[in-house]
Design a protein around this motif. Structure first.
Motif, PDB file in Angstrom:
ATOM      1  N   ARG A   1     -33.059  13.733 -10.924  1.00 15.16           N
ATOM      2  CA  ARG A   1     -31.956  13.856 -11.053  1.00 15.16           C
ATOM      3  C   ARG A   1     -31.429  14.528  -9.687  1.00 15.16           C
ATOM      4  O   ARG A   1     -30.753  14.237  -8.898  1.00 15.16           O
ATOM      5  CB  ARG A   1     -31.432  13.764 -12.300  1.00 15.16           C
ATOM      6  CG  ARG A   1     -31.315  12.281 -13.109  1.00 15.16           C
ATOM      7  CD  ARG A   1     -30.994  12.724 -14.099  1.00 15.16           C
ATOM      8  NE  ARG A   1     -32.500  13.150 -14.989  1.00 15.16           N
ATOM      9  CZ  ARG A   1     -31.953  13.630 -16.529  1.00 15.16           C
ATOM     10  NH1 ARG A   1     -31.162  13.269 -17.367  1.00 15.16           N
ATOM     11  NH2 ARG A   1     -32.979  13.544 -16.917  1.00 15.16           N
ATOM     12  N   SER A   2     -32.466  15.445  -9.765  1.00 18.15           N
ATOM     13  CA  SER A   2     -32.489  17.023  -8.775  1.00 18.15           C
ATOM     14  C   SER A   2     -32.210  16.670  -7.107  1.00 18.15           C
ATOM     15  O   SER A   2     -32.030  16.270  -6.906  1.00 18.15           O
ATOM     16  CB  SER A   2     -33.403  18.240  -9.471  1.00 18.15           C
ATOM     17  OG  SER A   2     -32.982  18.479 -10.594  1.00 18.15           O
ATOM     18  N   ARG A   3     -33.497  15.652  -7.105  1.00 23.90           N
ATOM     19  CA  ARG A   3     -33.656  14.902  -6.007  1.00 23.90           C
ATOM     20  C   ARG A   3     -32.889  14.540  -5.763  1.00 23.90           C
ATOM     21  O   ARG A   3     -32.063  14.785  -4.246  1.00 23.90           O
ATOM     22  CB  ARG A   3     -35.417  14.354  -5.774  1.00 23.90           C
ATOM     23  CG  ARG A   3     -36.476  15.871  -6.055  1.00 23.90           C
ATOM     24  CD  ARG A   3     -37.710  14.659  -6.310  1.00 23.90           C
ATOM     25  NE  ARG A   3     -39.069  15.567  -6.411  1.00 23.90           N
ATOM     26  CZ  ARG A   3     -39.740  15.981  -5.780  1.00 23.90           C
ATOM     27  NH1 ARG A   3     -39.226  15.707  -4.513  1.00 23.90           N
ATOM     28  NH2 ARG A   3     -40.721  15.881  -6.087  1.00 23.90           N
ATOM     29  N   LYS A   4     -32.287  13.559  -6.068  1.00 25.26           N
ATOM     30  CA  LYS A   4     -31.120  12.598  -6.113  1.00 25.26           C
ATOM     31  C   LYS A   4     -29.494  13.544  -6.248  1.00 25.26           C
ATOM     32  O   LYS A   4     -29.700  13.431  -4.302  1.00 25.26           O
ATOM     33  CB  LYS A   4     -31.254  11.808  -6.675  1.00 25.26           C
ATOM     34  CG  LYS A   4     -29.979  10.787  -6.722  1.00 25.26           C
ATOM     35  CD  LYS A   4     -28.896   9.578  -8.290  1.00 25.26           C
ATOM     36  CE  LYS A   4     -27.983   9.002  -7.375  1.00 25.26           C
ATOM     37  NZ  LYS A   4     -27.748   8.263  -8.754  1.00 25.26           N
ATOM     38  N   GLY A   5     -29.573  14.240  -5.707  1.00 28.11           N
ATOM     39  CA  GLY A   5     -27.916  15.425  -6.055  1.00 28.11           C
ATOM     40  C   GLY A   5     -28.587  16.009  -4.571  1.00 28.11           C
ATOM     41  O   GLY A   5     -27.322  16.073  -4.249  1.00 28.11           O
ATOM     42  N   ALA A   6     -29.631  16.629  -4.871  1.00 29.18           N
ATOM     43  CA  ALA A   6     -30.126  17.194  -3.107  1.00 29.18           C
ATOM     44  C   ALA A   6     -30.336  16.567  -1.633  1.00 29.18           C
ATOM     45  O   ALA A   6     -29.533  17.085  -1.463  1.00 29.18           O
ATOM     46  CB  ALA A   6     -31.756  17.789  -3.422  1.00 29.18           C
ATOM     47  N   ALA A   7     -30.286  15.242  -2.152  1.00 29.46           N
ATOM     48  CA  ALA A   7     -30.612  13.729  -0.960  1.00 29.46           C
ATOM     49  C   ALA A   7     -28.351  13.768  -0.780  1.00 29.46           C
ATOM     50  O   ALA A   7     -28.383  13.603   0.818  1.00 29.46           O
ATOM     51  CB  ALA A   7     -30.953  13.381  -1.222  1.00 29.46           C
ATOM     52  N   GLN A   8     -27.759  13.247  -1.721  1.00 31.82           N
ATOM     53  CA  GLN A   8     -26.674  13.667  -1.383  1.00 31.82           C
ATOM     54  C   GLN A   8     -26.174  14.634  -0.329  1.00 31.82           C
ATOM     55  O   GLN A   8     -25.037  14.134   0.116  1.00 31.82           O
ATOM     56  CB  GLN A   8     -26.523  13.504  -3.529  1.00 31.82           C
ATOM     57  CG  GLN A   8     -26.775  11.703  -3.513  1.00 31.82           C
ATOM     58  CD  GLN A   8     -25.887  11.382  -5.250  1.00 31.82           C
ATOM     59  OE1 GLN A   8     -25.701  12.357  -5.268  1.00 31.82           O
ATOM     60  NE2 GLN A   8     -25.600  10.193  -5.117  1.00 31.82           N
ATOM     61  N   ALA A   9     -26.230  15.802  -1.438  1.00 35.48           N
ATOM     62  CA  ALA A   9     -26.203  16.951  -0.510  1.00 35.48           C
ATOM     63  C   ALA A   9     -26.277  17.118   0.586  1.00 35.48           C
ATOM     64  O   ALA A   9     -25.295  17.436   1.584  1.00 35.48           O
ATOM     65  CB  ALA A   9     -26.308  18.823  -1.374  1.00 35.48           C
ATOM     66  N   ARG A  10     -27.231  17.277   1.147  1.00 39.31           N
ATOM     67  CA  ARG A  10     -27.648  16.487   2.349  1.00 39.31           C
ATOM     68  C   ARG A  10     -26.805  15.945   3.003  1.00 39.31           C
ATOM     69  O   ARG A  10     -26.669  15.690   4.042  1.00 39.31           O
ATOM     70  CB  ARG A  10     -29.153  16.495   2.314  1.00 39.31           C
ATOM     71  CG  ARG A  10     -30.327  17.644   2.157  1.00 39.31           C
ATOM     72  CD  ARG A  10     -31.229  17.653   2.638  1.00 39.31           C
ATOM     73  NE  ARG A  10     -31.914  16.006   2.295  1.00 39.31           N
ATOM     74  CZ  ARG A  10     -32.880  16.700   1.132  1.00 39.31           C
ATOM     75  NH1 ARG A  10     -33.015  17.862   0.007  1.00 39.31           N
ATOM     76  NH2 ARG A  10     -33.296  15.209   0.581  1.00 39.31           N
ATOM     77  N   ARG A  11     -26.841  14.605   2.616  1.00 37.05           N
ATOM     78  CA  ARG A  11     -25.818  13.619   3.193  1.00 37.05           C
ATOM     79  C   ARG A  11     -24.463  14.153   3.501  1.00 37.05           C
ATOM     80  O   ARG A  11     -23.584  13.592   4.280  1.00 37.05           O
ATOM     81  CB  ARG A  11     -26.308  11.871   3.179  1.00 37.05           C
ATOM     82  CG  ARG A  11     -27.439  11.714   3.279  1.00 37.05           C
ATOM     83  CD  ARG A  11     -27.900   9.693   2.751  1.00 37.05           C
ATOM     84  NE  ARG A  11     -26.814  10.080   1.056  1.00 37.05           N
ATOM     85  CZ  ARG A  11     -28.271   9.578  -0.013  1.00 37.05           C
ATOM     86  NH1 ARG A  11     -29.099  10.018   0.433  1.00 37.05           N
ATOM     87  NH2 ARG A  11     -27.492   9.919  -1.230  1.00 37.05           N
ATOM     88  N   GLY A  12     -23.858  14.262   2.277  1.00 34.15           N
ATOM     89  CA  GLY A  12     -22.789  14.995   2.207  1.00 34.15           C
ATOM     90  C   GLY A  12     -22.694  16.650   3.705  1.00 34.15           C
ATOM     91  O   GLY A  12     -21.436  16.430   4.138  1.00 34.15           O
TER      92      GLY A  12
END
Length: 336
Positions: free
Chosen positions: A325-336
């Motif tokens: 879940r942390s990895r998914k959140g970090a990936a979404q933050a980078r895309r944002g």
């Protein structure tokens, strides 16, 4: 121009430390309801066992809706009543498998308040389940140890259960014409050895489901002292839990009393890790088109066959290492 009326403010939740008449009635009612639900077990039917699965609910409703002090009062009332009827042993079982784990879970879910501050500020759902599971596993382990000491060994303590299991399995083998595919003696020994651990895991499952249900009821009545958590994101157990689970699983293969206690903790921690695995799946499927259907299928399969829950224990152990879940959140933050 009409005069604007002042905005209505929501009435605050009553002080959980007060002993007003409604709160006293709630404490007494919770105790009576808890005792009545658990006393149904004396009937010994399958329906009674399923109904007794709701035994923690009255205490949790009072604890979350009216305060921990009132939840503890309900627990004391229920324990006292069950100690009078049917007998003190039932009262002790209720106290350590229902009341104390429920109060521990409610205390942690409320933030574990201590001297004006909250000890648990994040991941409260996971810590609440871990608290209840720790109490349950410890209580069952102590009970098994006392029984082994009293009867002169674990085998002697489990012999009455093994005899009943042998008769039941032998009848099953004969009626189903399984022939020599199953050895009733070996299978009954395995079933009885796993019984205390399975009891602990089912007790934790009951505590978890009732905590969730009581929380929903308290939220519906605006009685929760904290905002409703995002369980899919906040159910994160400490990484040490995965290590303890693996150690307990290894100890279970030792056999005898040490193996029994190891199996108790392995199944309890394994169920907690399975809940984390399900939380991971919830979080990863959130916002997808097939998320709802997939989750529905998953829960139906688990409800029908039970054993697939082991797959989510594996997911929980792996998540403790990789933090999906942390990895998914970090990936979404980078895309944002």
């Amino acid at each position: 121009m009409p005069q604007l009326l002042p905005e209505r403010k929501k009435l605050p939740v009553p002080d959980n430390g007060d002993f007003s008449l409604p709160q006293i009635f709630a404490s007494i009612g919770g105790g009576l309801a808890g005792a009545a639900v658990f006393a149904v077990l004396t009937k010994g039917t399958s329906a009674a066992v399923l109904f007794a699965f709701l035994a923690p609910l009255p205490i949790l409703i009072v604890a979350l809706g009216f305060g921990l002090r009132h939840g503890a009062t309900s627990a004391l009332i229920a324990t006292g009543l069950l100690s009078i009827w049917p007998n003190p042993i039932v009262g002790v079982i209720y106290a350590f498998l229902v009341a104390v784990p429920a109060l521990a879970a409610a205390y942690v879910a409320a933030g574990a308040p201590w001297r004006g501050r909250e000890l648990v500020t994040s991941h409260a759902p996971a810590w609440a389940i871990l608290a209840a599971g720790g109490v349950v596993a410890t209580a069952v382990s102590i009970a098994v140890t006392i029984a082994a000491i009293r009867f002169g060994g674990l085998d002697e303590a489990l012999n009455p259960l093994r005899a009943r299991a042998f008769i039941a399995i032998e009848d099953l083998v004969r009626t189903q014409e399984l022939g020599e595919k199953l050895d009733p003696s070996q299978l009954s020994a395995l079933v009885v050895f796993a019984f205390p651990a399975t009891l602990a895991a089912l007790t934790l499952l009951s505590q978890a489901l009732n905590l969730w249900g009581a929380g929903l009821l308290a939220r519906a009545s605006d009685a929760l002292s904290r905002p409703w958590p995002d369980i899919a994101q906040e159910f994160v157990l400490p990484r040490a839990v995965a290590g303890l689970f693996l150690i307990a699983g290894a100890v279970a293969f030792v056999g005898d009393l040490a193996g029994e206690i190891g199996l108790v903790f392995a199944e309890t921690l394994g169920l907690a890790l399975a809940m984390q695995g399900l939380a991971v799946v919830h979080a990863l499927l959130r916002g997808t088109r097939v998320g709802g259907v997939t989750l529905t299928v998953i829960y139906i399969v688990i409800g029908l066959f039970a054993w697939p829950i082991v797959l989510f224990t594996v997911v929980g152990v792996v998540d403790a290492v990789f933090s999906f879940r942390s990895r998914k959140g970090a990936a979404q933050a980078r895309r944002g």
